[in-house]
Design an enzyme around this catalytic site. Structure first.
Site, short mmCIF file in Angstrom:
data_model
loop_
_atom_site.label_atom_id
_atom_site.label_comp_id
_atom_site.label_asym_id
_atom_site.label_seq_id
_atom_site.Cartn_x
_atom_site.Cartn_y
_atom_site.Cartn_z
N ASN A 141 -1.61 7.56 11.07
CA ASN A 141 -2.60 6.65 10.45
C ASN A 141 -2.72 6.90 8.95
OD1 ASN A 141 -3.21 6.81 13.40
ND2 ASN A 141 -4.79 5.36 12.86
N TYR A 157 3.50 -6.65 16.99
CA TYR A 157 3.78 -5.83 15.79
C TYR A 157 4.58 -4.58 16.19
CZ TYR A 157 2.79 -2.04 12.53
OH TYR A 157 2.90 -0.94 11.72
N ARG A 166 -12.27 -1.28 21.78
CA ARG A 166 -11.35 -2.35 21.37
C ARG A 166 -10.19 -2.36 22.37
NH1 ARG A 166 -8.78 -1.92 15.39
NH2 ARG A 166 -7.95 0.00 16.31
N ARG A 169 -7.72 10.13 16.12
CA ARG A 169 -6.45 9.72 15.53
C ARG A 169 -5.98 10.75 14.52
NH1 ARG A 169 -7.15 6.80 18.98
NH2 ARG A 169 -6.92 4.54 19.18
N SER A 181 6.41 3.21 12.99
CA SER A 181 4.99 3.42 13.26
C SER A 181 4.81 4.16 14.58
CB SER A 181 4.33 2.05 13.35
OG SER A 181 3.07 2.12 13.96
N TYR A 214 0.83 -1.22 0.00
CA TYR A 214 0.00 0.00 0.00
C TYR A 214 0.87 1.27 0.00
CZ TYR A 214 -3.20 3.47 2.15
OH TYR A 214 -3.94 4.58 2.45
N ASN A 245 7.70 -10.09 -2.17
CA ASN A 245 7.32 -11.51 -2.38
C ASN A 245 5.80 -11.64 -2.52
OD1 ASN A 245 6.52 -11.02 0.21
ND2 ASN A 245 7.39 -12.88 1.09
N LEU A 294 -9.84 1.48 10.42
CA LEU A 294 -11.11 2.18 10.23
C LEU A 294 -11.40 2.51 8.76
CD1 LEU A 294 -13.57 3.51 11.57
CD2 LEU A 294 -12.23 5.61 11.75
N LYS A 336 8.65 -3.14 15.55
CA LYS A 336 9.04 -1.81 15.06
C LYS A 336 10.10 -1.20 15.98
CE LYS A 336 6.41 -1.46 11.39
NZ LYS A 336 7.04 -1.58 10.06
C1 UD1 Z 1 -3.82 0.72 14.25
C2 UD1 Z 1 -2.86 -0.11 15.04
C3 UD1 Z 1 -1.47 0.50 14.90
C4 UD1 Z 1 -1.07 0.58 13.44
C5 UD1 Z 1 -2.12 1.41 12.69
C6 UD1 Z 1 -1.85 1.39 11.20
C7 UD1 Z 1 -4.17 -1.14 16.84
C8 UD1 Z 1 -4.44 -1.18 18.32
N1 UD1 Z 1 -3.29 -0.20 16.43
O1 UD1 Z 1 -3.88 2.01 14.82
O2 UD1 Z 1 -0.54 -0.28 15.61
O3 UD1 Z 1 0.19 1.22 13.30
O4 UD1 Z 1 -3.42 0.82 12.91
O5 UD1 Z 1 -2.67 2.33 10.57
O6 UD1 Z 1 -4.71 -1.92 16.09
N2 UD1 Z 1 -12.16 1.93 14.84
C9 UD1 Z 1 -13.53 1.69 14.91
N3 UD1 Z 1 -14.05 0.66 14.15
C10 UD1 Z 1 -13.28 -0.11 13.33
C11 UD1 Z 1 -11.88 0.14 13.26
C12 UD1 Z 1 -11.35 1.17 14.04
O7 UD1 Z 1 -14.25 2.38 15.63
O8 UD1 Z 1 -13.81 -1.03 12.67
C13 UD1 Z 1 -11.59 3.06 15.61
C14 UD1 Z 1 -10.48 2.70 16.60
O9 UD1 Z 1 -11.01 2.39 17.86
C15 UD1 Z 1 -9.64 3.99 16.57
C16 UD1 Z 1 -9.81 4.54 15.16
O10 UD1 Z 1 -11.01 3.93 14.65
O11 UD1 Z 1 -10.18 4.94 17.47
C17 UD1 Z 1 -8.67 4.18 14.22
O12 UD1 Z 1 -8.43 2.77 14.28
P1 UD1 Z 1 -7.41 2.05 13.29
O13 UD1 Z 1 -7.66 2.49 11.91
O14 UD1 Z 1 -7.46 0.59 13.57
O15 UD1 Z 1 -6.00 2.67 13.71
P2 UD1 Z 1 -5.26 2.68 15.14
O16 UD1 Z 1 -5.97 1.88 16.15
O17 UD1 Z 1 -4.96 4.10 15.48
#
Ligand code: UD1
Length: 351
Positions: free
Chosen positions: A184, A154, A299, A236, A130, A14, A35, A205, A158
């Site tokens: 992010n 993970y 989460r 974020r 990260s 990506y 790979n 997300l 890093k």
């Molecule tokens: C996550 C990883 C981080 C990684 C980054 C890459 C975790 C705990 N952390 O960060 O190590 O470097 O991705 O981009 O997994 N959320 C929802 N619903 C969803 C998915 C996420 O509400 O289905 C919320 C989460 O609670 C958070 C925000 O959206 O508040 C962003 O989440 P996400 O995109 O997973 O990123 P991070 O958790 O910041």
């Protein structure tokens, strides 16, 4: 910029593919090592369509001794600048279930790449780190002085890779390393031809929202509505992948223009935060679709708020993120709506 060849390890992924698009457009010579463990060969067709140039590929597993030997053989005839190192596994949940696999792949890849660069007398490396290296105790905005303590394997890989590279750079006086700590990364190339294509159910997300908007999943689960934030959802620092790619170019430029041995972590973030609900409503506007949500429990491991202090990147690299949340959503949606199942359709009818 350099006239030597730059290795992009993990360059079909990506973030790597967006760096490749920028470098090809600027006539920089690149060699991608991949790979395809979590990426697609279709990226090469797409890069050619975007830039008119097709990058050289060495298809090999850098984590294995045999793969590394192949890479070294193929690189020997080239004049190598150094590497942008993005090769590795990156799914947080998977790293909790398979920690030894994550340590094995993510550390051995770096060890082998260091050895390859030493053999080729190349001394410059930009590492894909990260913000997950920062422990939950840090208050945002987080600077590079923030406390390091990862919440999952993970993130630990890093931190270990950053230390490994720093120790190597100190032992070899000419080595120069920049550890780029991404916040992010989201969005896609404005052409809509390359973008994020997660395997399985997305953990993050943006790809999750995009798959709901395109009809692949019924609703977005919002993880927690009771955080101490203005709307109760997590905040974020989202950064457009093209801004992130420009940050890598700035890091390469910086290392090209200085010969002093050095090692430095640099945050790549916008310095601003957006809540989950803000992101969902911006995406809904960009896609012109209602995005159903369901509020669920927090989460485990998530913090209320995380955003960068990006002043070091501005000062040293002359870099700042400029693309807005609306642009991130618009570009992510253009990619997802034009490629409902990511690269899969193009993989089955070769382009
Ligand atoms: C996550 C990883 C981080 C990684 C980054 C890459 C975790 C705990 N952390 O960060 O190590 O470097 O991705 O981009 O997994 N959320 C929802 N619903 C969803 C998915 C996420 O509400 O289905 C919320 C989460 O609670 C958070 C925000 O959206 O508040 C962003 O989440 P996400 O995109 O997973 O990123 P991070 O958790 O910041």
């Amino acid at each position: 910029m350099t006239s030597k060849s730059i290795i992009l390890a993990g360059g079909a992924g990506y973030i790597g593919s967006h760096i490749a698009a920028l470098m090809l457009a600027r006539d920089i010579d690149i060699i991608i090592i991949d790979n395809f463990a979590n990426s697609s060969p279709v990226v090469f067709d797409r890069l050619e369509r975007i830039t008119g140039r097709r990058p050289k590929l060495i298809e090999a597993d850098l984590a294995s001794a045999q793969g590394a030997a192949t890479v070294l053989d193929e690189l020997r005839p080239h004049d190598i600048w150094g590497a942008v190192h993005l090769a590795g596994l990156k799914a947080v949940g998977e790293s909790v279930e398979q920690p030894s696999r994550y340590y094995d792949v993510n550390i051995n890849t770096t060890l082998n790449l260091i050895n390859i660069l030493d053999q080729l007398n190349a001394t410059k490396l930009v590492f894909s780190s990260s913000a997950s290296v920062y422990g939950a105790e840090n208050k945002s905005p987080v600077s590079e002085e923030g406390v390091l303590s990862a919440a999952n394997p993970y993130g630990s890989t890093k931190i270990l890779n950053e230390r490994l590279l720093a120790d190597h750079a100190r032992a070899r006086s000419k080595w120069q390393v920049i550890n780029l700590r991404y916040f992010n990364p989201v969005g896609a190339h404005p052409s809509g031809l390359i973008g994020e294509d997660p395997t399985g159910i997305p953990n993050n997300l943006f790809p999750y929202i995009a798959q709901v908007a395109v009809g692949r999943r019924p609703h977005v689960s919002v993880f927690g509505g009771d955080y101490d934030t203005p709307d109760g959802t997590g905040i974020r620092d989202y950064i457009h992948v093209d801004d992130l790619a420009l940050g890598h170019l700035a890091a390469v430029d910086y290392l090209t223009n200085q010969n002093r041995g050095d090692v430095m972590p640099i945050n790549l973030g916008s310095g601003h935060g957006h809540s989950v609900l803000e992101v969902i409503s911006a995406f809904s506007r960009a896609a012109g679709k209602h995005i159903p949500i369901e509020l669920v429990d927090r989460r485990p491991g998530d913090v209320a708020m995380s955003f960068a202090n990006p002043s070091r990147a501005e000062k040293l690299l002359g870099w700042a993120a400029t693309r807005s949340l609306d642009e991130m959503c618009r570009d992510h949606w253009r990619w997802q709506s034009g490629n409902r199942d990511g690269y899969r359709a193009a993989e089955s009818n070769s382009e």
